[in-house]
Design an enzyme around this catalytic site. Structure first.
Site, PDB file in Angstrom:
ATOM      1  N   GLU A   1       0.828  -1.215   0.000  1.00 55.87           N
ATOM      2  CA  GLU A   1       0.000   0.000   0.000  1.00 55.87           C
ATOM      3  C   GLU A   1       0.861   1.262   0.000  1.00 55.87           C
ATOM      4  O   GLU A   1       0.427   2.305  -0.467  1.00 55.87           O
ATOM      5  CB  GLU A   1      -0.925   0.013   1.230  1.00 55.87           C
ATOM      6  CG  GLU A   1      -2.158  -0.851   1.064  1.00 55.87           C
ATOM      7  CD  GLU A   1      -3.221  -0.639   2.151  1.00 55.87           C
ATOM      8  OE1 GLU A   1      -2.959   0.100   3.119  1.00 55.87           O
ATOM      9  OE2 GLU A   1      -4.310  -1.219   2.028  1.00 55.87           O
TER      10      GLU A   1
ATOM     11  N   HIS B   1       9.012 -26.369  -1.601  1.00 52.39           N
ATOM     12  CA  HIS B   1       8.368 -27.503  -2.285  1.00 52.39           C
ATOM     13  C   HIS B   1       7.211 -27.058  -3.169  1.00 52.39           C
ATOM     14  O   HIS B   1       6.478 -27.883  -3.695  1.00 52.39           O
ATOM     15  CB  HIS B   1       7.913 -28.531  -1.243  1.00 52.39           C
ATOM     16  CG  HIS B   1       9.072 -29.127  -0.505  1.00 52.39           C
ATOM     17  ND1 HIS B   1       9.580 -30.365  -0.770  1.00 52.39           N
ATOM     18  CD2 HIS B   1       9.858 -28.609   0.477  1.00 52.39           C
ATOM     19  CE1 HIS B   1      10.628 -30.604   0.019  1.00 52.39           C
ATOM     20  NE2 HIS B   1      10.811 -29.543   0.791  1.00 52.39           N
TER      21      HIS B   1
ATOM     22  N   LYS C   1     -14.175  -0.459  -3.809  1.00 57.59           N
ATOM     23  CA  LYS C   1     -15.293  -0.140  -2.912  1.00 57.59           C
ATOM     24  C   LYS C   1     -16.389   0.589  -3.687  1.00 57.59           C
ATOM     25  O   LYS C   1     -17.573   0.294  -3.537  1.00 57.59           O
ATOM     26  CB  LYS C   1     -14.809   0.784  -1.781  1.00 57.59           C
ATOM     27  CG  LYS C   1     -13.903   0.117  -0.786  1.00 57.59           C
ATOM     28  CD  LYS C   1     -13.591   1.086   0.349  1.00 57.59           C
ATOM     29  CE  LYS C   1     -12.455   0.585   1.202  1.00 57.59           C
ATOM     30  NZ  LYS C   1     -11.937   1.596   2.113  1.00 57.59           N
TER      31      LYS C   1
END
Ligand code: PA5
Length: 445
Positions: A286, A307, A421
């Protein structure tokens, strides 16, 4: 010194001249930060926070934690992004990735309101069944959808279990000091409130009540946490790269970025560091990822992810470097005994601690990855204590702010987060978004 940087494994990629060339930029970033003259300068409360915090509130946090520990088997922590990652990271770092299963003397802590998944929320609801519980709802704005939805549900649950009056004594609100719906509701109903300071953004808030209350509930020493951060603040006050490991780290990652290493992978060999990885990703993601710039913050736990991701790191596109948090002493060690018959062929590991095997895995991986063209920055940390997590948090904060200024971005805003949003509200028909609703629905057809 609690944290020690080792840049040995970057030497094939970063020259002395590279470091000398960036030194003036570091000095400038340091000046911008200390003189509070840069972009986002109204969000620099974290810089002096380890010394300059509300001592009266700090004591109240300890008291609230004591009460929760005495009357609750479960603490529900409701918050998203900066309002939960730091607390969860610190609890798991200091205690265990399996804190809720391993520790019996402190409340189980469930973090919720950090997604809109009905399944995830329902699981946490069922985990509270027949248990005494309290809620700590954390939202600076008080309006974020994810925690607001979760708070509705858990508040109702609490009220139906204890009645309104007793429920009010079990709800702890961490929010803005005077505004927002949560603050208004708290004033009306009488919830105990704690403050997210105006000048501290979410991802820099773990050492405020945002992180401190849940961390204290888990039985971590929050005095030691603050002391670690305060010592880091003092240690990183010098802008000389040779004396300041934090700025040297910022310098290295920015030099590597300019050389095409645009992905930083934070690595630890302790699974209890997994949530610290998530906290780091938010902090740097951010703060730096804007204006079409920024290192992409990724993470792995080794040897687990060797792995799954090991192949790519060793031989895939050469765009990454690794920053390894090298924890010198694990919380617990195990001794490997020799086995009669040696049926599994593992007796070459016998008569030593498992931590030695983990260290050799780390050393072998560092050499392999460096040979494969992946520079390695090492951050040595003595152990998994509260003091060290405080130190490390401040180390990353300061390095992040410096890195943001090196990139010429505002490290303290997050304008891009609003886009999703806006669309979500329009698609849900929130009043005020009518025009956008039609436009988005047409695009989805
Ligand atoms: O870093 C940030 O500012 C964000 O991640 C916020 O912490 C997050 O969006 C939650 O916001 P709020 O605390 O206002 O609910």
């Amino acid at each position: 010194m609690s944290i020690k940087l080792n840049a040995k494994y970057t030497e094939d990629f970063v020259s002395k001249t590279d470091l000398e060339s960036i030194a003036p930029e570091i000095k400038k970033a340091h000046k911008t930060l200390t003189e509070k003259s840069g972009a986002g300068n109204d969000f620099l409360g974290w810089v002096d926070l380890p010394e300059n915090y509300d001592k009266e509130e700090f004591e109240r946090i300890k008291k609230a934690a004591e009460k929760i520990r005495s009357d609750s088997q479960v603490l529900i922590v409701i918050g998203i992004g900066g309002s939960y990652l730091g607390a969860r990271a610190a609890v798991e770092f200091c205690k265990s990735q399996n804190y809720n299963l391993v520790y019996k003397d402190t409340p189980q802590i469930f973090f919720t309101g950090n997604s809109i998944s009905s399944s995830a929320l329902s699981d946490i609801v069922s985990l509270c069944e027949n248990k005494d519980f309290s809620i700590n709802v954390i939202s600076k704005s008080g309006t974020t959808t994810e925690p607001a939805v979760a708070f509705r549900i858990f508040r109702e649950l609490l009220e139906s279990k204890y009645g309104e009056e007793e429920a009010a004594k079990r709800i702890y609100v961490t929010t803005d000091k005077c505004k927002g719906t949560l603050k208004e509701l708290s004033n009306k109903v009488g919830y105990e409130t704690f403050v997210v300071p105006d000048d501290v953004g979410g991802r820099f808030s773990v050492l405020t009540a945002v992180g401190l209350l849940p961390i204290a509930c888990a039985g971590c020493d929050i005095d030691a946490l603050m002391k670690g951060a305060a010592d880091a603040r003092a240690a990183y006050a010098d802008c000389d790269l040779q004396k300041n490991d934090c700025y040297k780290y910022a310098a290295l990652r920015n030099i590597l970025y300019r050389k095409g290493k645009s992905v930083e992978m934070l690595i630890a060999y302790e699974p209890s560091f997994a949530m610290m990885n998530e906290w780091y990703k938010q902090l740097f993601g951010e703060s730096e990822g804007k204006d079409n710039k920024g290192l992409f913050p990724a993470s792995c736990i080794f040897s687990t992810d060797l792995h799954s991701m090991g192949q790519f790191i060793q031989e895939g596109s050469r765009t990454m470097f690794e920053t390894i948090v090298d924890v010198k002493k694990p919380a617990q060690d195990l001794f490997i005994d020799p086995l009669e018959g040696n049926f599994d062929g593992l007796n070459f590991l016998a008569n030593q601690n498992m931590s030695v095997v983990n260290r050799k895995a780390m050393e072998g991986t560092i050499l392999a990855h460096t040979d494969g063209g992946v520079p390695e920055v090492l951050i040595g940390v003595d152990d998994l204590s509260a003091y060290n997590v405080g130190y490390l948090i401040y180390f990353f904060w300061r390095a992040c702010a410096c890195s943001g200024y090196l990139l010429s971005v505002n490290p303290f805003n997050q304008p891009g987060v609003e886009s999703y949003k806006k669309n979500m509200f329009a698609l849900l028909g929130k009043p005020g978004y009518e025009n956008l609703t039609a436009e988005l629905e047409a695009k989805l057809k």
